[in-house]
Motif scaffolding. Sequence first.
Motif, PDB file in Angstrom:
ATOM      1  N   UNK A  91      55.440  51.505  12.691  1.00  7.59           N
ATOM      2  CA  UNK A  91      56.459  51.908  13.660  1.00  7.59           C
ATOM      3  C   UNK A  91      55.783  52.509  14.884  1.00  7.59           C
ATOM      4  N   UNK A  92      56.243  52.092  16.066  1.00 12.96           N
ATOM      5  CA  UNK A  92      55.764  52.635  17.334  1.00 12.96           C
ATOM      6  C   UNK A  92      56.959  53.317  17.995  1.00 12.96           C
ATOM      7  N   UNK A  93      56.836  54.616  18.271  1.00 11.98           N
ATOM      8  CA  UNK A  93      57.944  55.423  18.776  1.00 11.98           C
ATOM      9  C   UNK A  93      57.608  55.883  20.187  1.00 11.98           C
ATOM     10  N   UNK A  94      58.254  55.252  21.214  1.00 14.50           N
ATOM     11  CA  UNK A  94      57.898  55.575  22.601  1.00 14.50           C
ATOM     12  C   UNK A  94      58.553  56.836  23.169  1.00 14.50           C
ATOM     13  N   UNK A  95      59.384  57.527  22.375  1.00  8.86           N
ATOM     14  CA  UNK A  95      60.011  58.749  22.869  1.00  8.86           C
ATOM     15  C   UNK A  95      61.199  58.492  23.779  1.00  8.86           C
ATOM     16  N   UNK A  96      61.797  57.338  23.648  1.00  9.46           N
ATOM     17  CA  UNK A  96      62.993  56.991  24.422  1.00  9.46           C
ATOM     18  C   UNK A  96      63.812  55.975  23.644  1.00  9.46           C
ATOM     19  N   UNK A  97      65.026  55.737  24.098  1.00  8.17           N
ATOM     20  CA  UNK A  97      65.867  54.730  23.450  1.00  8.17           C
ATOM     21  C   UNK A  97      65.222  53.370  23.658  1.00  8.17           C
ATOM     22  N   UNK A 131      52.780  58.615  29.364  1.00  6.34           N
ATOM     23  CA  UNK A 131      53.680  58.298  28.276  1.00  6.34           C
ATOM     24  C   UNK A 131      52.895  58.402  26.966  1.00  6.34           C
ATOM     25  N   UNK A 132      53.483  59.066  25.990  1.00  8.57           N
ATOM     26  CA  UNK A 132      52.859  59.219  24.678  1.00  8.57           C
ATOM     27  C   UNK A 132      53.674  58.443  23.652  1.00  8.57           C
ATOM     28  N   UNK A 133      53.041  57.552  22.918  1.00  9.84           N
ATOM     29  CA  UNK A 133      53.712  56.745  21.906  1.00  9.84           C
ATOM     30  C   UNK A 133      53.184  57.167  20.544  1.00  9.84           C
ATOM     31  N   UNK A 150      49.879  49.340  21.159  1.00  8.06           N
ATOM     32  CA  UNK A 150      50.170  50.521  21.989  1.00  8.06           C
ATOM     33  C   UNK A 150      50.130  50.173  23.475  1.00  8.06           C
ATOM     34  N   UNK A 151      49.134  49.396  23.881  1.00  8.63           N
ATOM     35  CA  UNK A 151      49.018  49.004  25.289  1.00  8.63           C
ATOM     36  C   UNK A 151      50.202  48.142  25.713  1.00  8.63           C
ATOM     37  N   UNK A 152      50.607  47.193  24.876  1.00  6.93           N
ATOM     38  CA  UNK A 152      51.735  46.317  25.223  1.00  6.93           C
ATOM     39  C   UNK A 152      53.037  47.110  25.321  1.00  6.93           C
ATOM     40  N   UNK A 153      53.256  48.032  24.383  1.00  8.31           N
ATOM     41  CA  UNK A 153      54.478  48.850  24.402  1.00  8.31           C
ATOM     42  C   UNK A 153      54.480  49.759  25.635  1.00  8.31           C
ATOM     43  N   UNK A 210      55.090  47.784  28.822  1.00  9.80           N
ATOM     44  CA  UNK A 210      56.496  47.381  28.966  1.00  9.80           C
ATOM     45  C   UNK A 210      57.363  48.532  29.468  1.00  9.80           C
ATOM     46  N   UNK A 211      57.266  49.687  28.806  1.00  9.74           N
ATOM     47  CA  UNK A 211      58.159  50.790  29.157  1.00  9.74           C
ATOM     48  C   UNK A 211      57.821  51.443  30.493  1.00  9.74           C
ATOM     49  N   UNK A 212      56.605  51.312  30.975  1.00  8.90           N
ATOM     50  CA  UNK A 212      56.284  51.858  32.293  1.00  8.90           C
ATOM     51  C   UNK A 212      56.585  50.852  33.403  1.00  8.90           C
ATOM     52  N   UNK A 213      56.786  49.593  33.050  1.00  8.45           N
ATOM     53  CA  UNK A 213      57.051  48.559  34.066  1.00  8.45           C
ATOM     54  C   UNK A 213      58.484  48.565  34.579  1.00  8.45           C
ATOM     55  N   UNK A 214      59.413  49.080  33.780  1.00  8.91           N
ATOM     56  CA  UNK A 214      60.819  49.059  34.177  1.00  8.91           C
ATOM     57  C   UNK A 214      61.516  47.735  33.911  1.00  8.91           C
ATOM     58  N   UNK A 215      60.821  46.784  33.316  1.00  9.63           N
ATOM     59  CA  UNK A 215      61.410  45.486  32.984  1.00  9.63           C
ATOM     60  C   UNK A 215      62.403  45.680  31.842  1.00  9.63           C
ATOM     61  N   UNK A 216      63.562  45.011  31.865  1.00 10.25           N
ATOM     62  CA  UNK A 216      64.529  45.165  30.771  1.00 10.25           C
ATOM     63  C   UNK A 216      63.954  44.680  29.437  1.00 10.25           C
ATOM     64  N   UNK A 217      64.435  45.256  28.347  1.00  6.60           N
ATOM     65  CA  UNK A 217      63.974  44.887  27.018  1.00  6.60           C
ATOM     66  C   UNK A 217      64.375  43.449  26.673  1.00  6.60           C
ATOM     67  N   UNK A 218      65.594  43.078  27.037  1.00  9.75           N
ATOM     68  CA  UNK A 218      66.124  41.743  26.749  1.00  9.75           C
ATOM     69  C   UNK A 218      66.389  41.030  28.071  1.00  9.75           C
TER      70      UNK A 218
END
Length: 184
Positions: free
Chosen positions: A15-21, A1-3, A79-82, A85-93
């Motif tokens: 701003x950190x842009x993870x390349x997804x919604x 994953x590239x942020x 960057x590590x925290x973002x 999160x996005x590789x874990x599959x855990x919901x945002x909220x």
Amino acid sequence: MFIQTEPTPNPNVLKFIPGRIVSSTPREFLSIDQAAASPLAEALFQLEDVTGVFFGDDYVSVTRAPHGRDWSDIKPEVLAAVMDHFTSGVPLIREGSESEMEAGDDSEIVAEIKSLLDSRIRPAVAQDGGDILFDAFDEETGVLTLRMRGACAGCPSSAMTLKAGVEQMMRHYVPEVTRVEQVL
């Protein structure tokens, strides 16, 4: 994953842009207590000098303490925290944490103001890592109050943006608006 990262007009926000919604509904967290609603926001608030987190459509804006560590020190941790999160599959909220939006009967003028905010102003402000929300409109005085969030809250250029950009546009398209002010 590239942020990707992007600076904002506010030197304390990146701003950190993870390349997804990220979030279909903009959300702002200004304290660790508020961050409890989101695993990602909570993880970011665990980092030293993080004082705010904002989720936009496709980005995460992080605010650092004005006299805290430099971005060169904080950025790798964010960057590590973002990424985690996005590789874990855990919901945002977290489930049950969604706040209900108040839906009321808006006057024709307020509906027009909100429509203009949503179609022309908010997308431009989002490019800078922030958001702008309708707060109130006094039909007697013509004063429109707006709330700035994310990178726009506390940004040195937000007052100019509000007066030179938003106020001029509002007054042009909605003549009932005489002045625009920011709610702090």
